[in-house]
Design an enzyme around this catalytic site. Structure first.
Site, PDB file in Angstrom:
ATOM      1  CG  ASP A 277      -2.156  -0.899   1.093  1.00 25.56           C
ATOM      2  OD1 ASP A 277      -2.526  -1.164   0.081  1.00 25.56           O
ATOM      3  OD2 ASP A 277      -2.393  -1.469   2.169  1.00 25.56           O
ATOM      4  CB  ILE A 278       3.782   2.417   2.034  1.00 31.37           C
ATOM      5  CG1 ILE A 278       2.951   2.164   3.374  1.00 31.37           C
ATOM      6  CG2 ILE A 278       4.678   3.358   2.020  1.00 31.37           C
ATOM      7  CD1 ILE A 278       3.761   1.919   4.649  1.00 31.37           C
TER       8      ILE A 278
END
Length: 398
Positions: free
Chosen positions: A170-171
């Site tokens: 996600d990051i």
């Protein structure tokens, strides 16, 4: 004294977003001065609001990824709600979405459709696996992508693979979406045109897997899982100290090994010993290397070990807990903490990593409650009060 505005002041972003990847990207934009209007479902909003209640009743993921935004609760499944969002997008500079694959296209909110209608718009599609290919419609939660990208295969101990302790996929996607928007804004400044941007979690994390990927493709085998150790460098690990701490050190070359042997281990003869003198020898005999380092550090406290390593010019660190990070002396000394307003009162938060010394501090405005800005944003859009009441009564907005 500030001489320039924040770099994204005057940029308007509309986001139909949820979970982490897209919200993390748009929070970076908000921190740097952009106005970010977050579109949420009236019946609960971004589902990350319900992940936990750790932040004084609010969800920790939501607190992390959504400060500085305006929350507008609109039902996109209702044609009236969808029409409102399209009007917002028509006046925006940037649109970001990370709905399930195909959902944005069904609503006419995919990047290609929007950019065809609005040539100056920058529209970002964040997906799990990309718009095409056999995985395009698979669910793509962070842990699943970590596994598909091979990150889990190189993380953990020889006995057991583990996922990263943070949502790495996600990051990664959030940061590529953020940098993609910045690049597209620069291009628009040159050409006058926006355009679509595509980012997938798998592509993003696969890029971050560059070292083990190239090691495996070109060297024949992927790096082994080694816990806190390094697959091709020694000593490079965590070693226990007398007070129960763990001190990590990393010797990057043979000159550093000589300093470690002479000034920390008290074993100057090891500097030239063929079993230890080169990194190749130390990796081959990793058990013996680790044993001599561990024996030297075991009688010391963590503070004493770190002081000796620092004095010898050997890279080192303490293995901190999350609580110790929150009280890290370096963050405190550099005044990196601020308070952010939220529905439950002020919450402590870190300043973002990007610093512009000649501009105001990054924006760290409030974390919005669901639909906190619906009326204000829609009134600004030209929706009359009577229509707002009608839409609210019909459940189209909240």
């Amino acid at each position: 004294m500030s001489t320039q505005p924040l770099p994204l002041a005057g940029v308007t972003v509309v986001a139909v977003e949820q979970a982490v990847a897209a919200p993390f990207a748009t929070r970076q934009l908000a921190d740097l001065g952009a106005r970010v209007v977050k579109i949420e479902r009236p019946d609960g909003g971004d589902f990350a609001r319900g992940y936990d209640t750790a932040a004084q009743g609010l969800a920790s993921h939501f607190v992390w990824c959504n400060r500085g935004k305006e929350s507008v609760a609109v039902d996109l499944k209702d044609p009236r709600g969808l029409a409102l969002v399209r009007r917002m997008v028509a006046g925006a500079d940037v649109f970001v979405q990370n709905l399930a694959q195909g959902a944005a296209a069904r609503l006419g909110l995919d990047a290609a459709t929007l950019c065809a209608a609005h040539p100056r718009l920058i529209a970002v599609d964040v997906s799990g696996y990309g718009a095409e290919g056999p995985y395009a419609h698979k669910r793509a939660y962070d842990m699943l992508v970590q596994c598909e990208a091979g990150l889990v295969s190189v993380t953990g101990t020889p006995e057991r693979p583990v996922k990263s302790g943070i949502p790495a996929a996600d990051i990664a996607a959030g940061m590529y979406a953020f940098s993609g928007v910045l690049a597209a804004l620069v291009r628009r400044g040159t050409t006058g045109r926006g355009g679509p941007v595509e980012v997938s979690l798998l592509d993003s994390l696969a890029e971050w897997m560059g070292h083990p990927l190239h090691h495996g493709m070109h060297g024949g085998t992927a790096p082994a899982r080694t816990g806190l150790a390094h697959a091709v460098i020694a000593p490079y690990d965590a070693y226990p100290t007398a007070d129960g701490g763990l001190v990590l050190l990393s010797v990057q070359n043979d000159r550093e090994w000589r300093r470690l042997a002479e000034q920390v281990l008290g074993r100057p003869e090891l500097a030239g010993d063929p079993e230890f003198a080169t990194n190749t020898a130390r990796v081959t005999g990793r058990a013996a290397t680790d044993a001599v380092v561990a024996a030297a550090l075991a009688p010391l406290t963590a503070a004493e070990a770190l002081a000796r390593l620092d004095a010898a010019g050997v890279a080192c660190a303490r293995l901190n807990s999350v609580a110790e990070l929150a009280d890290h002396p370096q963050l405190t000394a550099r005044d990196r903490w601020r308070e952010v307003e939220s529905p439950v009162g002020p919450l402590r938060a870190l300043l973002p990593p990007i610093v512009f010394p000649d501009a105001p501090e990054p924006r760290m405005d409030r974390i919005p409650s669901l639909g906190q800005d619906t009326d204000e944003v829609l009134t600004e859009l030209g929706v009359p009060e009577a229509e707002l009441k009608e839409l609210r009564g019909a459940g189209v907005i909240a």
